[in-house]
Design a protein around this motif. Structure first.
Motif, PDB file in Angstrom:
ATOM      1  N   LEU A  61     -11.800  21.872  48.483  1.00 57.59           N
ATOM      2  CA  LEU A  61     -11.060  20.767  47.881  1.00 57.59           C
ATOM      3  C   LEU A  61      -9.549  20.978  47.985  1.00 57.59           C
ATOM      4  CD1 LEU A  61     -11.267  18.079  46.417  1.00 57.59           C
ATOM      5  CD2 LEU A  61     -11.381  19.345  44.258  1.00 57.59           C
ATOM      6  N   ALA A  62      -9.098  22.205  47.807  1.00 58.65           N
ATOM      7  CA  ALA A  62      -7.667  22.491  47.898  1.00 58.65           C
ATOM      8  C   ALA A  62      -7.135  22.195  49.305  1.00 58.65           C
ATOM      9  CB  ALA A  62      -7.391  23.944  47.515  1.00 58.65           C
ATOM     10  N   CYS A  63      -7.883  22.604  50.328  1.00 48.43           N
ATOM     11  CA  CYS A  63      -7.466  22.330  51.706  1.00 48.43           C
ATOM     12  C   CYS A  63      -7.493  20.828  51.988  1.00 48.43           C
ATOM     13  CB  CYS A  63      -8.364  23.070  52.704  1.00 48.43           C
ATOM     14  SG  CYS A  63      -8.087  24.842  52.745  1.00 48.43           S
ATOM     15  N   TYR A  64      -8.534  20.175  51.521  1.00 44.38           N
ATOM     16  CA  TYR A  64      -8.664  18.732  51.721  1.00 44.38           C
ATOM     17  C   TYR A  64      -7.465  18.004  51.110  1.00 44.38           C
ATOM     18  CZ  TYR A  64     -11.020  14.231  52.226  1.00 44.38           C
ATOM     19  OH  TYR A  64     -11.352  12.951  52.592  1.00 44.38           O
ATOM     20  N   LYS A  65      -7.126  18.362  49.867  1.00 43.98           N
ATOM     21  CA  LYS A  65      -5.999  17.720  49.190  1.00 43.98           C
ATOM     22  C   LYS A  65      -4.679  17.996  49.906  1.00 43.98           C
ATOM     23  CE  LYS A  65      -7.648  17.308  44.455  1.00 43.98           C
ATOM     24  NZ  LYS A  65      -7.409  17.727  43.054  1.00 43.98           N
ATOM     25  N   ALA A  66      -4.529  19.195  50.460  1.00 43.23           N
ATOM     26  CA  ALA A  66      -3.294  19.538  51.175  1.00 43.23           C
ATOM     27  C   ALA A  66      -3.098  18.636  52.388  1.00 43.23           C
ATOM     28  CB  ALA A  66      -3.314  21.000  51.597  1.00 43.23           C
ATOM     29  N   LEU A  67      -4.198  18.271  53.040  1.00 39.78           N
ATOM     30  CA  LEU A  67      -4.107  17.438  54.247  1.00 39.78           C
ATOM     31  C   LEU A  67      -4.176  15.945  53.951  1.00 39.78           C
ATOM     32  CD1 LEU A  67      -6.253  19.518  56.729  1.00 39.78           C
ATOM     33  CD2 LEU A  67      -3.782  19.160  56.778  1.00 39.78           C
ATOM     34  N   GLN A  68      -4.635  15.567  52.788  1.00 35.91           N
ATOM     35  CA  GLN A  68      -4.816  14.162  52.456  1.00 35.91           C
ATOM     36  C   GLN A  68      -3.518  13.365  52.625  1.00 35.91           C
ATOM     37  OE1 GLN A  68      -6.424  13.628  48.514  1.00 35.91           O
ATOM     38  NE2 GLN A  68      -7.865  12.104  49.275  1.00 35.91           N
ATOM     39  N   LYS A  69      -2.403  13.939  52.210  1.00 29.90           N
ATOM     40  CA  LYS A  69      -1.112  13.245  52.301  1.00 29.90           C
ATOM     41  C   LYS A  69      -0.392  13.545  53.607  1.00 29.90           C
ATOM     42  CE  LYS A  69      -0.452  13.207  47.333  1.00 29.90           C
ATOM     43  NZ  LYS A  69       0.255  13.781  46.204  1.00 29.90           N
ATOM     44  N   THR A  70      -0.555  14.759  54.127  1.00 25.19           N
ATOM     45  CA  THR A  70       0.244  15.186  55.280  1.00 25.19           C
ATOM     46  C   THR A  70      -0.398  14.892  56.627  1.00 25.19           C
ATOM     47  OG1 THR A  70      -0.721  17.391  55.161  1.00 25.19           O
ATOM     48  CG2 THR A  70       1.371  17.047  53.989  1.00 25.19           C
ATOM     49  N   ASN A  71      -1.750  14.857  56.677  1.00 26.10           N
ATOM     50  CA  ASN A  71      -2.424  14.660  57.961  1.00 26.10           C
ATOM     51  C   ASN A  71      -3.788  13.974  57.760  1.00 26.10           C
ATOM     52  OD1 ASN A  71      -3.255  14.796  60.632  1.00 26.10           O
ATOM     53  ND2 ASN A  71      -2.572  16.902  60.916  1.00 26.10           N
TER      54      ASN A  71
END
Length: 149
Positions: A61-71
């Motif tokens: 979930l942490a990785c998913y959230k990191a990419l949700q806005k940026t990529n």
């Protein structure tokens, strides 16, 4: 059930600065290029399988959230190509930190999970490192030498 982990990237005391993200928007897989997420689990902590599963969920979930806005395009590509996730072993916190730094230098999302210490593990223990999702060849530059969990 309350979240029993704290993500390193939410640490406001600056621990993150040495492991700052690269350009997460820079990773662009080819049209049919396979992508995966890797979850690197510390085996030296002796976590139960249930604890490992929970910590891997937090890292995903942490990785998913990191990419949700940026990529978001990368996330959509990963979702369309099967959402591959691979669990690998690491023997120490130092190994996780080294892998995290390498991943971030390659512009991959990389998130460590710090345990809250409410169950089996001491508070602040770095339990799992999530890397990706990203193109398989790029992720393998970080994790190819690790063994399956």
């Amino acid at each position: 059930m309350p979240d029993q982990s704290k993500h390193v990237h939410e640490d406001s005391e600056g621990e993150d600065e040495e492991l700052a993200d690269g350009d997460l928007s820079a990773v662009k897989p080819g049209f049919l290029e396979p992508c995966k997420m890797v979850l690197v689990v510390r085996t030296d902590l002796g976590m139960s399988t249930g604890k490992i599963a929970a910590q891997c969920g937090h890292a995903t979930l942490a990785c998913y959230k990191a990419l949700q806005k940026t990529n978001p395009a990368l996330l959509k590509h990963w979702e369309r190509t099967g959402q591959a996730k691979i669990a690998l072993k690491a023997g120490s916190e130092d190994e996780l930190l080294e892998l995290e730094a390498i991943a971030k230098s390659l512009n991959l999302a990389a998130r460590s999970i710090l345990d809250a210490g409410r169950t089996q593990i001491a508070a602040g223990s770095r339990t799992v490192l999530g890397i990706g999702p990203g193109p398989v060849e790029l992720v393998n530059k970080v994790t190819a030498k690790l063994r399956l969990l």
